[in-house]
Design a protein around this motif. Structure first.
Motif, PDB file in Angstrom:
ATOM      1  N   UNK A   1       0.831  -1.207   0.000  1.00 16.14           N
ATOM      2  CA  UNK A   1       0.000   0.000   0.000  1.00 16.14           C
ATOM      3  C   UNK A   1       0.864   1.254   0.000  1.00 16.14           C
ATOM      4  N   UNK A   2       1.891   1.277   0.861  1.00 17.62           N
ATOM      5  CA  UNK A   2       2.766   2.443   0.918  1.00 17.62           C
ATOM      6  C   UNK A   2       3.591   2.594  -0.357  1.00 17.62           C
ATOM      7  N   UNK A   3       3.968   1.476  -0.959  1.00 17.93           N
ATOM      8  CA  UNK A   3       4.722   1.548  -2.216  1.00 17.93           C
ATOM      9  C   UNK A   3       3.860   2.118  -3.340  1.00 17.93           C
ATOM     10  N   UNK A   4       2.589   1.713  -3.386  1.00 16.58           N
ATOM     11  CA  UNK A   4       1.677   2.271  -4.386  1.00 16.58           C
ATOM     12  C   UNK A   4       1.572   3.782  -4.213  1.00 16.58           C
ATOM     13  N   UNK A   5       1.390   4.220  -2.971  1.00 14.69           N
ATOM     14  CA  UNK A   5       1.278   5.658  -2.704  1.00 14.69           C
ATOM     15  C   UNK A   5       2.580   6.385  -3.044  1.00 14.69           C
ATOM     16  N   UNK A   6       3.701   5.738  -2.754  1.00 17.66           N
ATOM     17  CA  UNK A   6       4.994   6.375  -3.055  1.00 17.66           C
ATOM     18  C   UNK A   6       5.208   6.480  -4.562  1.00 17.66           C
ATOM     19  N   UNK A   7       4.799   5.479  -5.316  1.00 18.03           N
ATOM     20  CA  UNK A   7       4.942   5.528  -6.764  1.00 18.03           C
ATOM     21  C   UNK A   7       4.087   6.636  -7.366  1.00 18.03           C
ATOM     22  N   UNK A   8       3.011   7.011  -6.693  1.00 22.87           N
ATOM     23  CA  UNK A   8       2.169   8.098  -7.173  1.00 22.87           C
ATOM     24  C   UNK A   8       2.825   9.461  -7.061  1.00 22.87           C
ATOM     25  N   UNK A   9       4.006   9.521  -6.445  1.00 20.58           N
ATOM     26  CA  UNK A   9       4.743  10.784  -6.322  1.00 20.58           C
ATOM     27  C   UNK A   9       6.097  10.715  -7.012  1.00 20.58           C
ATOM     28  N   UNK A  10       6.253   9.771  -7.919  1.00 15.26           N
ATOM     29  CA  UNK A  10       7.571   9.557  -8.509  1.00 15.26           C
ATOM     30  C   UNK A  10       8.004  10.721  -9.400  1.00 15.26           C
ATOM     31  N   UNK A  11       7.061  11.531  -9.863  1.00 14.29           N
ATOM     32  CA  UNK A  11       7.413  12.694 -10.671  1.00 14.29           C
ATOM     33  C   UNK A  11       7.357  13.988  -9.865  1.00 14.29           C
ATOM     34  N   UNK A  12       7.287  13.847  -8.537  1.00 16.39           N
ATOM     35  CA  UNK A  12       7.204  15.029  -7.683  1.00 16.39           C
ATOM     36  C   UNK A  12       8.362  15.035  -6.696  1.00 16.39           C
ATOM     37  N   UNK A  13       8.928  16.186  -6.498  1.00 12.70           N
ATOM     38  CA  UNK A  13       9.956  16.374  -5.473  1.00 12.70           C
ATOM     39  C   UNK A  13       9.864  17.814  -4.994  1.00 12.70           C
ATOM     40  N   UNK A  14       9.658  17.997  -3.699  1.00 15.40           N
ATOM     41  CA  UNK A  14       9.482  19.333  -3.151  1.00 15.40           C
ATOM     42  C   UNK A  14      10.668  20.248  -3.452  1.00 15.40           C
ATOM     43  N   UNK A  15      10.369  21.500  -3.711  1.00 11.22           N
ATOM     44  CA  UNK A  15      11.424  22.437  -4.104  1.00 11.22           C
ATOM     45  C   UNK A  15      12.168  23.015  -2.910  1.00 11.22           C
ATOM     46  N   UNK A  16      11.614  22.885  -1.682  1.00 13.62           N
ATOM     47  CA  UNK A  16      12.205  23.574  -0.541  1.00 13.62           C
ATOM     48  C   UNK A  16      13.640  23.124  -0.284  1.00 13.62           C
ATOM     49  N   UNK A  17      13.833  21.819  -0.111  1.00 11.81           N
ATOM     50  CA  UNK A  17      15.168  21.304   0.201  1.00 11.81           C
ATOM     51  C   UNK A  17      16.119  21.485  -0.980  1.00 11.81           C
ATOM     52  N   UNK A  18      15.589  21.308  -2.184  1.00 10.35           N
ATOM     53  CA  UNK A  18      16.418  21.484  -3.381  1.00 10.35           C
ATOM     54  C   UNK A  18      16.963  22.906  -3.435  1.00 10.35           C
ATOM     55  N   UNK A  19      16.083  23.888  -3.250  1.00  9.33           N
ATOM     56  CA  UNK A  19      16.502  25.289  -3.352  1.00  9.33           C
ATOM     57  C   UNK A  19      17.484  25.657  -2.245  1.00  9.33           C
ATOM     58  N   UNK A  20      17.307  25.063  -1.065  1.00  7.45           N
ATOM     59  CA  UNK A  20      18.209  25.362   0.048  1.00  7.45           C
ATOM     60  C   UNK A  20      19.593  24.755  -0.143  1.00  7.45           C
ATOM     61  N   UNK A  21      19.717  23.748  -0.997  1.00  7.96           N
ATOM     62  CA  UNK A  21      20.992  23.050  -1.158  1.00  7.96           C
ATOM     63  C   UNK A  21      21.674  23.303  -2.498  1.00  7.96           C
ATOM     64  N   UNK A  22      20.898  23.533  -3.558  1.00  5.93           N
ATOM     65  CA  UNK A  22      21.550  23.600  -4.864  1.00  5.93           C
ATOM     66  C   UNK A  22      22.085  24.998  -5.160  1.00  5.93           C
ATOM     67  N   UNK A  23      22.807  25.093  -6.247  1.00  5.08           N
ATOM     68  CA  UNK A  23      23.350  26.354  -6.742  1.00  5.08           C
ATOM     69  C   UNK A  23      23.526  26.203  -8.246  1.00  5.08           C
ATOM     70  N   UNK A  24      23.761  27.296  -8.964  1.00  7.42           N
ATOM     71  CA  UNK A  24      23.866  27.189 -10.428  1.00  7.42           C
ATOM     72  C   UNK A  24      24.904  26.179 -10.915  1.00  7.42           C
ATOM     73  N   UNK A  25      25.919  25.903 -10.114  1.00  5.80           N
ATOM     74  CA  UNK A  25      26.939  24.945 -10.530  1.00  5.80           C
ATOM     75  C   UNK A  25      26.423  23.508 -10.545  1.00  5.80           C
ATOM     76  N   UNK A  26      25.376  23.238  -9.753  1.00  8.20           N
ATOM     77  CA  UNK A  26      24.857  21.867  -9.648  1.00  8.20           C
ATOM     78  C   UNK A  26      23.500  21.705 -10.318  1.00  8.20           C
ATOM     79  N   UNK A  27      23.073  22.681 -11.111  1.00 12.27           N
ATOM     80  CA  UNK A  27      21.788  22.569 -11.798  1.00 12.27           C
ATOM     81  C   UNK A  27      21.703  21.294 -12.646  1.00 12.27           C
ATOM     82  N   UNK A  28      22.810  20.872 -13.194  1.00 10.77           N
ATOM     83  CA  UNK A  28      22.804  19.740 -14.117  1.00 10.77           C
ATOM     84  C   UNK A  28      22.252  18.479 -13.465  1.00 10.77           C
ATOM     85  N   UNK A  29      22.490  18.276 -12.179  1.00 11.83           N
ATOM     86  CA  UNK A  29      21.989  17.084 -11.483  1.00 11.83           C
ATOM     87  C   UNK A  29      21.003  17.421 -10.375  1.00 11.83           C
TER      88      UNK A  29
END
Length: 316
Positions: free
Chosen positions: A236-264
């Motif tokens: 059940x949890x795997x089904x729910x997790x697969x429903x978010x496979x194209x989603x990733x919250x921007x908060x942590x990404x924005x707090x960690x990334x920089x223009x040098x790491x945009x590629x990944x």
């Protein structure tokens, strides 16, 4: 020969309404407690769906939804033909795949290990320690990661101790996903194990006693009793997790990334944040969000169907 229908066999169209009314009267306090939850979903989840119409418009805040010009699928086409579309879709998928491969089994393994601990004081101490990172603010977590991964940070001290060289790890495009996923596992593994421990708490202890009498050791009990009890919850949890496979919250990404790491590091949500919010291109952001949600919905339907067909477990 056709059987005659009895008067009682005729369905009363008002029967369901009558039963619902009676149930509301009998359980009025339960329905009152449910009202805030229902209101929350109506206001913040269902009402905004109407705003998706701006994905097909050249939305202007001054003209409003009613006065903005219609552009059809123009914003969808602009996203899919942009030079960044492949990059952000690939990065979003890669990060989510890594989280499923390494992050999804982590709480299961922790729950299985905790279930084998017989000293309750030690077990509760481990649970408390593993739960604590979940309650730390994401901003604080990211600040810790930035400090730890700097060239003078503690992680580089360990690398130098083993003969490596100092480097700012968050500036390395090849390490960003590793840092992102591993820190997420550390933060959520304890909290995620709670639901599995709850499922294990329903197991009949007589099963272990009977298997012990039959000569089964701890490992065989784990394989043949404990883990099978978790399979429905895992699916059940795997089904729910697969429903978010194209989603990733921007908060942590924005707090960690920089223009040098945009590629990944650049994902769909962070790209939408820059294009849709910072550049005030709300229609483009809505179009990308609708595209993203549609893909997630299709994947959820497919995974739920496969699970229902082959594992006999599904959300519906």
């Amino acid at each position: 020969m056709e059987l005659a229908k009895t008067p009682g066999a005729k369905r009363n169209p008002n029967a369901k309404v009558s039963r619902l009314r009676k149930d509301i009267v009998m359980n009025k306090y339960v329905y009152l407690m449910a009202l805030p939850v229902i209101a929350y979903f109506l206001i913040f989840h269902y009402a905004p769906i109407g705003g998706l119409v701006i994905a097909f418009q050249n939305f202007s805040a001054f003209k409003g939804i009613g006065g903005s010009d219609w552009v059809g699928l123009q914003h969808f086409q602009d996203f899919l033909t942009s030079p960044y579309a492949f990059r952000v879709i690939r990065n979003t998928l890669m990060i989510n795949v890594y989280q499923i491969i390494f992050g999804f089994p982590a709480p299961i393994l922790l729950a299985l290990l905790l279930n084998e601990i017989r000293v309750q004081l030690f077990k509760r101490a481990i649970q408390t320690i593993s739960y604590m990172p979940h309650f730390i603010s994401l901003v604080v977590i990211c600040g810790m990661l930035v400090d730890f991964t700097q060239s003078e940070g503690v992680i580089n001290d360990i690398i130098v101790f083993f003969g490596g060289e100092r480097a700012n790890l968050l500036m390395d495009t090849d390490l960003f996903r590793t840092i992102f996923v591993s820190s997420g596992i550390w933060q959520e593994v304890g909290w995620g194990s709670i639901i599995y421990l709850a499922a294990l708490s329903t197991l009949d202890p007589h099963l272990y006693e009977a298997s012990s009498i039959d000569g089964a050791g701890r490992f065989r009990q784990l394989v043949h009793i404990t883990f099978p009890a978790l399979v429905p919850t895992i699916l059940i949890l795997l089904i729910m997790r697969m429903g978010h496979i194209m989603s990733e919250g921007f908060e942590k990404i924005i707090l960690l990334y920089n223009p040098l790491t945009y590629e990944t590091a650049d994902v769909i949500s962070s790209y939408v944040y820059r294009r849709g919010i910072q550049e005030a291109n709300y229609s483009f952001g809505a179009a990308v969000g609708l595209f993203n949600s549609s893909i997630n919905f299709i994947i959820l339907l497919a995974v739920n169907y496969l699970s229902r067909k082959y594992a006999k477990e599904s959300l519906w």
